[in-house]
Design a protein around this motif. Structure first.
Motif, mmCIF file in Angstrom:
data_model
loop_
_atom_site.group_PDB
_atom_site.id
_atom_site.type_symbol
_atom_site.label_atom_id
_atom_site.label_comp_id
_atom_site.label_asym_id
_atom_site.label_seq_id
_atom_site.Cartn_x
_atom_site.Cartn_y
_atom_site.Cartn_z
ATOM 1 N N GLU A 132 1.591 6.502 -6.944
ATOM 2 C CA GLU A 132 0.441 7.291 -7.401
ATOM 3 C C GLU A 132 0.666 8.783 -7.168
ATOM 4 O OE1 GLU A 132 -2.811 5.613 -5.286
ATOM 5 O OE2 GLU A 132 -2.676 3.681 -6.347
ATOM 6 N N ASP A 133 1.258 9.136 -6.033
ATOM 7 C CA ASP A 133 1.537 10.546 -5.746
ATOM 8 C C ASP A 133 2.526 11.128 -6.752
ATOM 9 O OD1 ASP A 133 1.637 12.973 -3.908
ATOM 10 O OD2 ASP A 133 3.737 12.355 -3.892
ATOM 11 N N ASN A 155 2.381 1.689 -3.464
ATOM 12 C CA ASN A 155 1.380 2.118 -4.450
ATOM 13 C C ASN A 155 0.998 3.581 -4.253
ATOM 14 O OD1 ASN A 155 1.373 -0.445 -5.546
ATOM 15 N ND2 ASN A 155 -0.405 -1.129 -4.385
ATOM 16 N N ARG A 156 0.805 3.994 -3.001
ATOM 17 C CA ARG A 156 0.448 5.388 -2.746
ATOM 18 C C ARG A 156 1.571 6.332 -3.168
ATOM 19 N NH1 ARG A 156 -2.110 3.330 2.026
ATOM 20 N NH2 ARG A 156 -0.146 3.571 3.156
ATOM 21 N N ASP A 208 0.826 -1.202 0.000
ATOM 22 C CA ASP A 208 0.000 0.000 0.000
ATOM 23 C C ASP A 208 0.867 1.261 0.000
ATOM 24 O OD1 ASP A 208 -2.297 -1.522 0.001
ATOM 25 O OD2 ASP A 208 -2.642 -1.342 2.163
ATOM 26 N N ASP A 209 1.924 1.255 0.809
ATOM 27 C CA ASP A 209 2.825 2.413 0.862
ATOM 28 C C ASP A 209 3.485 2.650 -0.496
ATOM 29 O OD1 ASP A 209 2.262 2.862 3.515
ATOM 30 O OD2 ASP A 209 4.078 1.887 4.275
#
Length: 225
Positions: free
Chosen positions: A150-151, A146-147, A143-144
């Motif tokens: 994405e950022d 991917n975020r 999750d970290d």
């Protein structure tokens, strides 16, 4: 137990004057190699002991069960991967292009992009019985990652004034990286890390041609930063 040399039945003499942490790491590295050679289900404590040149009893002393050893091995790989990309990102420049360049290159760092490690990752991903364990141990790390990706893509889309969904762009780039990792493991005539990295940068260039070509940052972007 750790003050004399240990010789497994089939392995070489291995000095036992190592700290507990160093011994555990040695056994985890042997587990990675064993999974790569034999697969997840067929790996046994005896196989790991033989590969490490240690006794079966010493493996039991440190990990007790196969499940415990495999769990610790996955945790080790997950932390190694997280540390690899976060350190690469921390060392990158402030622009989103530099940061994406650093993240993509980190996936082909020779320290983690080895045949044994890629095979072990594929084994953990592909084994149905270990999926709950994978989600528990690696879900937050994924999750970290991917975020963060994405950022970076959100900032690149804004900077380039391009249309496109940054979440989907990040997903395509991530899937491309994972796909070339899989290619290197499963193709009859696999390509190497350099070609794999060029493939990933080709994907980035398709979305952000002002910033990337198949080698990474474009010459113009390198001058600008």
């Amino acid at each position: 137990m750790d003050g004399i040399d240990d010789i497994s039945k089939d392995g070489p003499a291995t000095p036992r004057k190592l700290s507990r942490g160093a011994r555990r790491q040695q056994l985890i590295e042997a587990t990675i190699d064993t999974i790569a050679a034999r697969g997840y289900s067929r790996t046994t404590l005896t196989d790991v002991a033989r590969h490490a040149g240690l006794s079966h009893g010493l493996v039991n002393f440190h990990f007790e069960t196969k499940e415990g050893l495999l769990t610790e091995t996955l945790k080790y790989l997950a932390e190694e991967y997280r540390r690899n990309w976060t350190e690469a990102l921390a060392a990158a420049g402030p622009t989103p292009a530099e940061q994406l360049d650093a993240m993509l290159r980190s996936d082909f760092n020779p320290a983690i992009c080895t045949k044994a490690r890629l095979s072990a990752w594929c084994a953990f991903w592909g084994e149905a019985q270990c999926r709950p364990m994978y989600q528990e141990l690696c879900g937050s790390n994924d999750d970290d990652y991917n975020r963060t990706l994405e950022d970076i893509c959100t900032r690149l889309v804004a900077e380039d004034a391009r249309s496109g969904d940054p979440v989907r762009i990040a997903r395509v780039i991530r899937i491309t990286t994972e796909g070339v990792w899989l290619d290197m493991m499963t193709m009859t005539d696999p390509y190497g890390p350099e070609e794999a990295m060029r493939t990933t940068f080709t994907c980035a260039a398709a979305f952000f041609p002002e910033f990337f070509d198949e080698t990474g940052l474009t010459p113009t972007e390198k001058i600008r930063v």
